[in-house]
Design an enzyme around this catalytic site. Structure first.
Site, PDB file in Angstrom:
ATOM      1  N   GLU A 155      -7.773  -4.554  -0.141  1.00  0.00           N
ATOM      2  CA  GLU A 155      -8.463  -5.241  -1.224  1.00  0.00           C
ATOM      3  C   GLU A 155      -8.471  -6.753  -1.068  1.00  0.00           C
ATOM      4  O   GLU A 155      -9.387  -7.430  -1.520  1.00  0.00           O
ATOM      5  CB  GLU A 155      -7.839  -4.875  -2.580  1.00  0.00           C
ATOM      6  CG  GLU A 155      -8.230  -3.507  -3.105  1.00  0.00           C
ATOM      7  CD  GLU A 155      -7.284  -2.414  -2.637  1.00  0.00           C
ATOM      8  OE1 GLU A 155      -6.350  -2.748  -1.863  1.00  0.00           O
ATOM      9  OE2 GLU A 155      -7.464  -1.250  -3.032  1.00  0.00           O
TER      10      GLU A 155
ATOM     11  N   HIS B  20       0.850  -1.190   0.000  1.00  0.00           N
ATOM     12  CA  HIS B  20       0.000   0.000   0.000  1.00  0.00           C
ATOM     13  C   HIS B  20       0.883   1.236   0.000  1.00  0.00           C
ATOM     14  O   HIS B  20       1.913   1.272   0.670  1.00  0.00           O
ATOM     15  CB  HIS B  20      -0.929   0.010   1.215  1.00  0.00           C
ATOM     16  CG  HIS B  20      -2.094   0.933   1.049  1.00  0.00           C
ATOM     17  ND1 HIS B  20      -1.993   2.297   1.215  1.00  0.00           N
ATOM     18  CD2 HIS B  20      -3.378   0.692   0.709  1.00  0.00           C
ATOM     19  CE1 HIS B  20      -3.183   2.849   0.989  1.00  0.00           C
ATOM     20  NE2 HIS B  20      -4.037   1.908   0.686  1.00  0.00           N
TER      21      HIS B  20
END
Length: 360
Positions: free
Chosen positions: A300, A247
């Site tokens: 996700e 991320h």
């Protein structure tokens, strides 16, 4: 001031009071409140009120009666189109010409209607052209329950919990691509429908919010092979991207991933086992390849599994993300309106030097 940063990486464009992703601590706070305290304690519609109004007693309204005229069953596209259409249908005022109170009312109406559009589009995609009667939808107690009733005519409590948790975890996350888009459009004085529709357009790209649609097929492929470590080795050797890892904000664990993983276990997802095996194999391989970087599991990855519990088909994942993000977008649109400042970044010209027309 003239230093070029591709993608505006690291450039501070706004000051915000809305959300605080804790880069090093692995936390996410909405107006100071950790999302760990919100999930399971207050429903999404009240989190909308916290983000938009800084008030948990404020609630996103129910959608008013409206029949979208041209749904196709492609929810992301329908959402962008119909949200833009509402600007004209409802005669929404320009942000620089209306009060903050009117803008807040417009955003509430639009947020609620956007969820209704996605539910109706999903129902059409399932082959049902008849809408669920309003009296059936009204039986729902939360936004997530009403969403499922409008879509399927029924609401499994496990599915409600999955969607509500997902929506709260992804309601807001700072100045990402879609939120920045919403603020740029709002800065021009455009109406709230235009700003929200533009944000949906930015979210439709697979590099922002689309990863859950790819995680489920990936897990099915790994399960079929039966050897996560081998799958990871072969995927990396072939240059394939392993979806759901790393991320650009967090240097520690993504807190949303932690909550969603716990929720997937609580709801008894049959994919948790293979997901954990792949997670361990992928993290080890990625750390070996990139020891200088932190590549933890991101939102996700387990979002795909939680959405799978609710039987959300992968193509619907971007629209589900948009439903959650209406809270953050609305809060940012209001915050941008109050600044009264138009975004106007600069560009560094790197094209040809002055030349004559004949030379071209």
């Amino acid at each position: 001031m003239n230093e070029f940063k591709p993608g505006l990486e690291g450039i501070v464009a706004v000051q915000t009071e809305i959300a605080e992703p804790d880069r090093e601590g692995g936390s996410l706070r909405y107006r100071g409140v950790d999302i760990e305290e919100l999930v399971g304690h207050v429903p999404y519609e009240k989190v909308w009120g916290l983000l938009v109004d800084d008030d948990l007693n404020s609630t996103m309204p129910d959608p008013e009666p409206h029949e979208p005229p041209a749904l196709t069953g492609n929810a992301p596209s329908d959402l962008q189109t119909e949200t833009a259409r509402l600007s004209g249908l409802w005669k929404l005022g320009k942000l620089n010409e209306i009060s903050d109170e009117q803008a807040r009312e417009d955003l509430g109406r639009l947020s609620a209607q956007m969820m209704s559009i996605v539910a109706r589009s999903a129902r059409l995609a399932d082959g049902h052209e008849d809408p669920v009667p309003d009296e059936v939808v009204a039986r729902g107690e939360t936004a997530a329950e009403k969403f499922l009733l409008r879509w399927r005519g029924e609401a499994d409590p496990r599915h409600v919990k999955a969607i509500d948790t997902y929506w709260i975890c992804t309601a807001e996350h700072g100045l990402n691509a879609s939120t920045f888009t919403a603020r740029v459009v709002a800065s021009t004085g455009a109406d709230c429908g235009a700003a929200l529709s533009a944000a949906v357009g930015a979210l439709s790209g697979p590099l922002h919010g689309g990863a859950p649609a790819y995680v489920k097929p990936m897990l099915e492929e790994v399960a079929e092979m039966g050897d996560p470590e081998r799958w990871v080795r072969e995927a990396l050797a072939a240059g394939k991207l392993i979806m759901g890892f790393g991320h650009r904000v967090y240097r520690a664990e993504d807190p949303r991933s932690r909550i969603l993983k716990r929720t997937a276990k609580e709801l008894g997802s049959p994919q948790v086992g293979i997901a954990e095996e792949l997670e361990h194999a992928a993290l080890a391989a990625l750390q070996e390849r990139h020891p200088e970087r932190v590549l933890a599991t991101n939102v996700e990855y387990y979002a795909a599994i939680v959405l799978g519990v609710a039987e959300i088909p992968p193509p619907l994942a971007p629209a589900m993300f948009a439903c959650s993000r209406v809270a953050g977008w609305s809060a940012h649109i209001l915050e941008q309106k109050r600044t009264g400042r138009l975004f106007r970044p600069s560009a560094v010209y790197v094209g040809p030097a002055e030349r004559s027309l004949a030379s071209v």
